[in-house]
Design a protein around this motif. Structure first.
Motif, PDB file in Angstrom:
ATOM      1  N   TRP A 275       0.792  -1.232   0.000  1.00  0.00           N
ATOM      2  CA  TRP A 275       0.000   0.000   0.000  1.00  0.00           C
ATOM      3  C   TRP A 275       0.820   1.276   0.000  1.00  0.00           C
ATOM      4  O   TRP A 275       0.332   2.317  -0.447  1.00  0.00           O
ATOM      5  N   LEU A 276       2.032   1.248   0.494  1.00  0.00           N
ATOM      6  CA  LEU A 276       2.852   2.463   0.506  1.00  0.00           C
ATOM      7  C   LEU A 276       3.064   3.023  -0.910  1.00  0.00           C
ATOM      8  O   LEU A 276       2.827   4.215  -1.142  1.00  0.00           O
ATOM      9  N   PRO A 277       3.473   2.220  -1.894  1.00  0.00           N
ATOM     10  CA  PRO A 277       3.653   2.770  -3.243  1.00  0.00           C
ATOM     11  C   PRO A 277       2.356   3.305  -3.852  1.00  0.00           C
ATOM     12  O   PRO A 277       2.364   4.347  -4.517  1.00  0.00           O
TER      13      PRO A 277
ATOM     14  N   ILE B 190      12.414  -0.981   3.657  1.00  0.00           N
ATOM     15  CA  ILE B 190      11.279  -0.088   3.393  1.00  0.00           C
ATOM     16  C   ILE B 190      11.732   1.369   3.371  1.00  0.00           C
ATOM     17  O   ILE B 190      11.307   2.157   2.515  1.00  0.00           O
ATOM     18  N   LEU B 191      12.598   1.742   4.291  1.00  0.00           N
ATOM     19  CA  LEU B 191      13.097   3.119   4.305  1.00  0.00           C
ATOM     20  C   LEU B 191      13.939   3.410   3.067  1.00  0.00           C
ATOM     21  O   LEU B 191      13.901   4.534   2.532  1.00  0.00           O
ATOM     22  N   THR B 192      14.674   2.436   2.575  1.00  0.00           N
ATOM     23  CA  THR B 192      15.447   2.609   1.339  1.00  0.00           C
ATOM     24  C   THR B 192      14.512   2.858   0.161  1.00  0.00           C
ATOM     25  O   THR B 192      14.748   3.773  -0.650  1.00  0.00           O
ATOM     26  N   ASP B 193      13.465   2.051   0.063  1.00  0.00           N
ATOM     27  CA  ASP B 193      12.487   2.247  -1.016  1.00  0.00           C
ATOM     28  C   ASP B 193      11.820   3.617  -0.899  1.00  0.00           C
ATOM     29  O   ASP B 193      11.580   4.289  -1.911  1.00  0.00           O
ATOM     30  N   TRP B 194      11.515   4.003   0.330  1.00  0.00           N
ATOM     31  CA  TRP B 194      10.853   5.299   0.553  1.00  0.00           C
ATOM     32  C   TRP B 194      11.739   6.449   0.073  1.00  0.00           C
ATOM     33  O   TRP B 194      11.281   7.369  -0.610  1.00  0.00           O
ATOM     34  N   MET B 195      13.012   6.419   0.421  1.00  0.00           N
ATOM     35  CA  MET B 195      13.910   7.516   0.043  1.00  0.00           C
ATOM     36  C   MET B 195      14.311   7.457  -1.427  1.00  0.00           C
ATOM     37  O   MET B 195      14.771   8.455  -1.989  1.00  0.00           O
TER      38      MET B 195
ATOM     39  N   TYR C 145       5.177  12.579   0.923  1.00  0.00           N
ATOM     40  CA  TYR C 145       4.069  11.901   1.604  1.00  0.00           C
ATOM     41  C   TYR C 145       4.054  10.432   1.216  1.00  0.00           C
ATOM     42  O   TYR C 145       4.175  10.106   0.032  1.00  0.00           O
ATOM     43  N   PRO C 146       3.862   9.565   2.199  1.00  0.00           N
ATOM     44  CA  PRO C 146       3.859   9.880   3.633  1.00  0.00           C
ATOM     45  C   PRO C 146       5.271  10.157   4.144  1.00  0.00           C
ATOM     46  O   PRO C 146       6.231   9.572   3.651  1.00  0.00           O
ATOM     47  N   ASP C 147       5.358  11.034   5.120  1.00  0.00           N
ATOM     48  CA  ASP C 147       6.651  11.420   5.688  1.00  0.00           C
ATOM     49  C   ASP C 147       7.073  10.376   6.732  1.00  0.00           C
ATOM     50  O   ASP C 147       6.513  10.323   7.823  1.00  0.00           O
ATOM     51  N   LEU C 148       8.087   9.569   6.385  1.00  0.00           N
ATOM     52  CA  LEU C 148       8.582   8.538   7.293  1.00  0.00           C
ATOM     53  C   LEU C 148       9.893   8.950   7.954  1.00  0.00           C
ATOM     54  O   LEU C 148      10.646   8.096   8.446  1.00  0.00           O
ATOM     55  N   SER C 149      10.178  10.257   7.971  1.00  0.00           N
ATOM     56  CA  SER C 149      11.447  10.720   8.530  1.00  0.00           C
ATOM     57  C   SER C 149      11.573  10.378  10.012  1.00  0.00           C
ATOM     58  O   SER C 149      12.676  10.095  10.499  1.00  0.00           O
ATOM     59  N   GLU C 150      10.463  10.382  10.730  1.00  0.00           N
ATOM     60  CA  GLU C 150      10.520  10.016  12.152  1.00  0.00           C
ATOM     61  C   GLU C 150      10.978   8.569  12.306  1.00  0.00           C
ATOM     62  O   GLU C 150      11.828   8.252  13.154  1.00  0.00           O
ATOM     63  N   ALA C 151      10.438   7.698  11.465  1.00  0.00           N
ATOM     64  CA  ALA C 151      10.849   6.296  11.512  1.00  0.00           C
ATOM     65  C   ALA C 151      12.322   6.152  11.125  1.00  0.00           C
ATOM     66  O   ALA C 151      13.058   5.336  11.713  1.00  0.00           O
TER      67      ALA C 151
END
Length: 437
Positions: free
Chosen positions: A328-330, A380-385, A392-398
């Motif tokens: 769902w993230l993508p 997941i964080l690698t894919d996000w960045m 969005y969504p902002d996963l910087s806290e994670a």
């Protein structure tokens, strides 16, 4: 003397005067007849037994019930079979009933109870009725039977019937059936609501089985209708989109009901299993510029699933949590900018991800990421960045927490190795002299 030949305020035949006085002391005289009062009221029969003829009986009343006193006196002059017909409103019947019970007017009390038992009343009037019949004794049973708590078995049967109707497919007579279905869904939800009292229905095994069966029906219908979107003849049909939206609303309702019954895991599991198939359909190139309503509704339902899993309300294995995020993230990252662009081009565009929904998804995803094994978090964080839509969504806290935990874990590993090295036994080294000896 014949009752039919006299009436209230007939001074020529009156032998007793009733004086009503309100709280301000304003008196009003009503010329009555002692034999009428005695036959209609035990209270007046007792009072008149100690009074001489042409006496006056004074009764205190308030502004709020003054008129009810007058109506009660007038009812004394009606035949028993006409009293019931003369009652015209719930409030009037309540007021007369209160006085009739106080003055021990049995026939009028019965007529008021018969009237109130047969007509509809508002919730606020029910409390007044209960107060009024509290002095009526056994005569009040018809009303008490109407408002007493329903047998638990009967309540459960009604609930199960409502669930079956609420989860049934649309019939051949919309929109009337649709309205009934919505009403059934609302009442099922209300019956499960735990307010200041208790819910009307207890979620026993039979009720739970019925709810799960309903969930299966709703999911099956949704899959069937959703898959039919790829049929060529259905692509341009607005009716098809409306059917999909109704199925999605039914799923959203089931999500709410299952939450109340602590059965949400069943919904989460099914939604996770069906997610890839669902996205293959909704992301078909033929729907790239339409189906915005279903797309947003799908995201809203997914947000409920992400919240349930992310905040620990539903426990599933870490591979399933990883799958949920990777699925769902993508899609959400891709869809939100498209919705924003549509809203910017058309101010009347209604299908948006509002601020609350965005915050809900973002918070749930951060919690989900942080609860995964470290290597899965890293992937997941690698894919996000690496994606284009990093905003969005902002996963910087994670990401920040992952960095801190990774460094701490590495430090603990190094410290552990050092302690292990210090604790290991040192090999014995013999001196040259010792060796000679």
């Amino acid at each position: 003397m014949d009752n039919a030949r006299v009436y209230l305020d007939d001074r020529s035949s009156s032998d007793i005067v009733i004086q009503l006085k309100n709280k301000e002391g304003r008196p009003e005289l009503f010329y009555s007849h002692s034999y009428i009062l005695k036959s209609k009221s035990k209270y007046f029969a007792d009072r008149l037994s100690h009074l001489s003829a042409n006496s006056c009986i004074e009764i205190q009343c308030s502004d709020s019930n003054y008129q009810h006193h007058v109506e009660l006196l007038r009812h004394f002059y009606l035949d028993a079979d006409l009293v019931l017909e003369s009652l015209s409103s719930v409030q009037s019947a309540i007021g007369i009933l209160q006085l009739a019970a106080s003055f021990s007017c049995e026939d009028i009390t019965k007529s008021c109870i018969q009237y109130l038992e047969a007509v509809p009343w508002e919730d606020k009037e029910e409390e007044e009725i209960l107060k009024a019949v509290s002095k009526a004794g056994p005569m009040a049973m018809p009303i008490l039977d109407r408002i007493q708590p329903v047998d638990l078995t009967a309540t459960k049967n009604v609930f199960i019937s409502a669930v079956r109707f609420a989860t049934s497919p649309g019939g051949s007579c919309p929109p009337f059936r649709d309205d009934l279905k919505i009403s059934a869904q609302e009442q099922v939800e209300y019956m499960l609501t735990d307010d200041e009292d208790v819910p009307l229905v207890t979620a026993d095994d039979e009720v739970k089985l019925e709810i799960i069966a309903g969930l299966s029906k709703v999911f099956s219908l949704f899959e069937e209708e959703f898959s039919s979107l790829l049929v060529e003849s259905e692509l341009t049909s607005e009716a098809a989109e409306d059917k999909i939206m109704q199925s999605l609303r039914d799923l959203e309702w089931m999500c709410t009901i299952l939450t109340k019954m602590d059965l949400l895991k069943d919904f989460v599991t099914r939604w996770t299993e069906k997610s890839n198939k669902l996205l293959r359909v909704i992301q078909d190139i033929r729907f790239s510029l339409n189906m915005w309503g279903p797309k947003v509704k799908i995201i809203e339902i997914t947000a409920k699933v992400l919240e349930a899993v992310g905040y620990g309300n539903v426990i599933i294995q870490s591979p399933c949590r990883v799958q949920l995020l990777r699925t769902w993230l993508p899609y959400i990252r891709k869809t939100k900018p498209l919705l924003d662009a549509m809203a910017n081009e058309d101010t009347g565009f209604a299908n948006k991800m509002d601020e609350d929904l965005c915050h809900s998804i973002e918070g749930a995803m951060v919690s989900l990421v942080l609860a995964l094994p470290s290597n899965d978090q890293a992937d997941i964080l690698t894919d996000w960045m690496s994606g284009e839509q990093i905003k969005y969504p902002d996963l910087s806290e994670a990401f920040e927490v992952w960095c801190y935990r990774t460094k701490s874990a590495k430090r603990r590993l190094v410290e552990g190795l050092e302690r292990a090295g210090e604790a290991a036994p040192q090999p014995m080294i013999l001196s040259h002299n010792s060796a000679q000896d």
